[in-house]
Design a protein around this motif. Structure first.
Motif, PDB file in Angstrom:
ATOM      1  N   GLN A 140      42.570  34.517  41.913  1.00  0.00           N
ATOM      2  CA  GLN A 140      41.915  33.255  42.213  1.00  0.00           C
ATOM      3  C   GLN A 140      41.260  33.317  43.578  1.00  0.00           C
ATOM      4  O   GLN A 140      41.842  33.807  44.536  1.00  0.00           O
ATOM      5  CB  GLN A 140      42.933  32.115  42.169  1.00  0.00           C
ATOM      6  CG  GLN A 140      42.300  30.769  42.323  1.00  0.00           C
ATOM      7  CD  GLN A 140      43.066  29.679  41.609  1.00  0.00           C
ATOM      8  OE1 GLN A 140      43.993  29.950  40.858  1.00  0.00           O
ATOM      9  NE2 GLN A 140      42.670  28.449  41.833  1.00  0.00           N
ATOM     10  N   ARG A 141      40.024  32.805  43.644  1.00  0.00           N
ATOM     11  CA  ARG A 141      39.313  32.665  44.907  1.00  0.00           C
ATOM     12  C   ARG A 141      38.819  31.232  44.958  1.00  0.00           C
ATOM     13  O   ARG A 141      38.011  30.814  44.130  1.00  0.00           O
ATOM     14  CB  ARG A 141      38.140  33.629  44.998  1.00  0.00           C
ATOM     15  CG  ARG A 141      37.482  33.572  46.364  1.00  0.00           C
ATOM     16  CD  ARG A 141      36.312  34.488  46.560  1.00  0.00           C
ATOM     17  NE  ARG A 141      36.295  35.625  45.667  1.00  0.00           N
ATOM     18  CZ  ARG A 141      35.205  36.331  45.418  1.00  0.00           C
ATOM     19  NH1 ARG A 141      34.065  36.029  45.966  1.00  0.00           N
ATOM     20  NH2 ARG A 141      35.246  37.356  44.605  1.00  0.00           N
ATOM     21  N   ASP A 180      35.554  33.549  33.884  1.00  0.00           N
ATOM     22  CA  ASP A 180      35.790  32.725  35.067  1.00  0.00           C
ATOM     23  C   ASP A 180      36.010  31.296  34.617  1.00  0.00           C
ATOM     24  O   ASP A 180      35.278  30.777  33.766  1.00  0.00           O
ATOM     25  CB  ASP A 180      34.573  32.737  36.008  1.00  0.00           C
ATOM     26  CG  ASP A 180      34.368  34.073  36.682  1.00  0.00           C
ATOM     27  OD1 ASP A 180      35.363  34.727  37.029  1.00  0.00           O
ATOM     28  OD2 ASP A 180      33.204  34.464  36.873  1.00  0.00           O
ATOM     29  N   TRP A 231      35.361  41.210  43.888  1.00  0.00           N
ATOM     30  CA  TRP A 231      36.567  40.599  43.346  1.00  0.00           C
ATOM     31  C   TRP A 231      37.731  41.547  43.581  1.00  0.00           C
ATOM     32  O   TRP A 231      37.574  42.759  43.469  1.00  0.00           O
ATOM     33  CB  TRP A 231      36.449  40.390  41.838  1.00  0.00           C
ATOM     34  CG  TRP A 231      35.335  39.500  41.414  1.00  0.00           C
ATOM     35  CD1 TRP A 231      35.415  38.162  41.127  1.00  0.00           C
ATOM     36  CD2 TRP A 231      33.969  39.873  41.198  1.00  0.00           C
ATOM     37  NE1 TRP A 231      34.185  37.693  40.760  1.00  0.00           N
ATOM     38  CE2 TRP A 231      33.268  38.716  40.801  1.00  0.00           C
ATOM     39  CE3 TRP A 231      33.259  41.067  41.319  1.00  0.00           C
ATOM     40  CZ2 TRP A 231      31.916  38.715  40.500  1.00  0.00           C
ATOM     41  CZ3 TRP A 231      31.902  41.076  41.032  1.00  0.00           C
ATOM     42  CH2 TRP A 231      31.246  39.908  40.632  1.00  0.00           C
ATOM     43  N   THR A 232      38.886  40.993  43.850  1.00  0.00           N
ATOM     44  CA  THR A 232      40.123  41.764  43.907  1.00  0.00           C
ATOM     45  C   THR A 232      41.116  41.062  42.998  1.00  0.00           C
ATOM     46  O   THR A 232      41.367  39.867  43.159  1.00  0.00           O
ATOM     47  CB  THR A 232      40.668  41.866  45.338  1.00  0.00           C
ATOM     48  OG1 THR A 232      39.686  42.528  46.150  1.00  0.00           O
ATOM     49  CG2 THR A 232      41.969  42.661  45.375  1.00  0.00           C
ATOM     50  N   TRP A 233      41.647  41.803  42.037  1.00  0.00           N
ATOM     51  CA  TRP A 233      42.564  41.241  41.058  1.00  0.00           C
ATOM     52  C   TRP A 233      43.900  41.964  41.118  1.00  0.00           C
ATOM     53  O   TRP A 233      43.975  43.120  41.512  1.00  0.00           O
ATOM     54  CB  TRP A 233      42.009  41.411  39.638  1.00  0.00           C
ATOM     55  CG  TRP A 233      40.693  40.749  39.411  1.00  0.00           C
ATOM     56  CD1 TRP A 233      40.416  39.418  39.506  1.00  0.00           C
ATOM     57  CD2 TRP A 233      39.481  41.380  39.007  1.00  0.00           C
ATOM     58  NE1 TRP A 233      39.101  39.192  39.185  1.00  0.00           N
ATOM     59  CE2 TRP A 233      38.499  40.381  38.876  1.00  0.00           C
ATOM     60  CE3 TRP A 233      39.112  42.697  38.735  1.00  0.00           C
ATOM     61  CZ2 TRP A 233      37.195  40.641  38.485  1.00  0.00           C
ATOM     62  CZ3 TRP A 233      37.813  42.960  38.351  1.00  0.00           C
ATOM     63  CH2 TRP A 233      36.870  41.936  38.227  1.00  0.00           C
TER      64      TRP A 233
END
Length: 154
Positions: free
Chosen positions: A34-35, A58, A142-144
């Motif tokens: 989540q961002r 998203d 993005w970082t997941w």
């Protein structure tokens, strides 16, 4: 003997070294994070038969705000990332560089993005970046985390 040049989506490519089935296994899994108010998730099936199948979604405040269908396919001894944002037309990004936990796909003729980069800094983290072909240029990242918990439904 295979031809010395490959044409993918109008791009002429020199042949890459052979494709190995296990090269992209590290990408497989369910990744999310989540961002701000946007929850994003990306799922990749393990490579099988020269193909990985993926999807991205998203959501924000309980509503879908975007999605993408993706494939990474073996084509003439090379991995090619095939993107379909919003289910639209396919854009091909042939692999330009591959390392143990990093792959760079590039299509310099495309408007934006010109590169799609995936890397896995550790076993439970996946980083994705799309950019204009420059390390210091326009980019989205993005970082997941692997199998993270989705936000509660509203």
């Amino acid at each position: 003997m295979k031809p010395s040049v490959l044409c993918v989506a109008g791009l002429l490519l020199a042949p890459a070294s052979g494709v190995h089935a296990g090269e992209l296994e590290w990408l497989a899994g369910h990744w999310c994070g989540q961002r701000g108010k946007t929850f994003s998730e990306e799922t990749w099936m393990a490579p099988r038969g020269g193909l990985l199948v993926g999807m991205h979604r998203d959501t924000r405040e309980g509503k879908a705000i975007g999605f993408e269908f993706m494939r990474i396919a073996q084509q003439e001894e090379r991995w090619v990332f095939l993107a379909q944002p919003g289910g639209g037309a396919v854009t091909a990004f042939p692999a330009e560089h591959m390392a143990r936990d990093r792959v760079v796909f590039a299509n310099p003729a495309h408007d934006f993005p010109k590169r799609v980069i995936y890397s896995r800094p550790d076993a439970d983290t996946l980083h994705a970046r799309v950019d204009d072909g420059r390390d210091d240029g326009k980019a989205m990242e993005w970082t997941w985390r692997r199998d993270c918990v989705a936000p509660p439904r509203e």
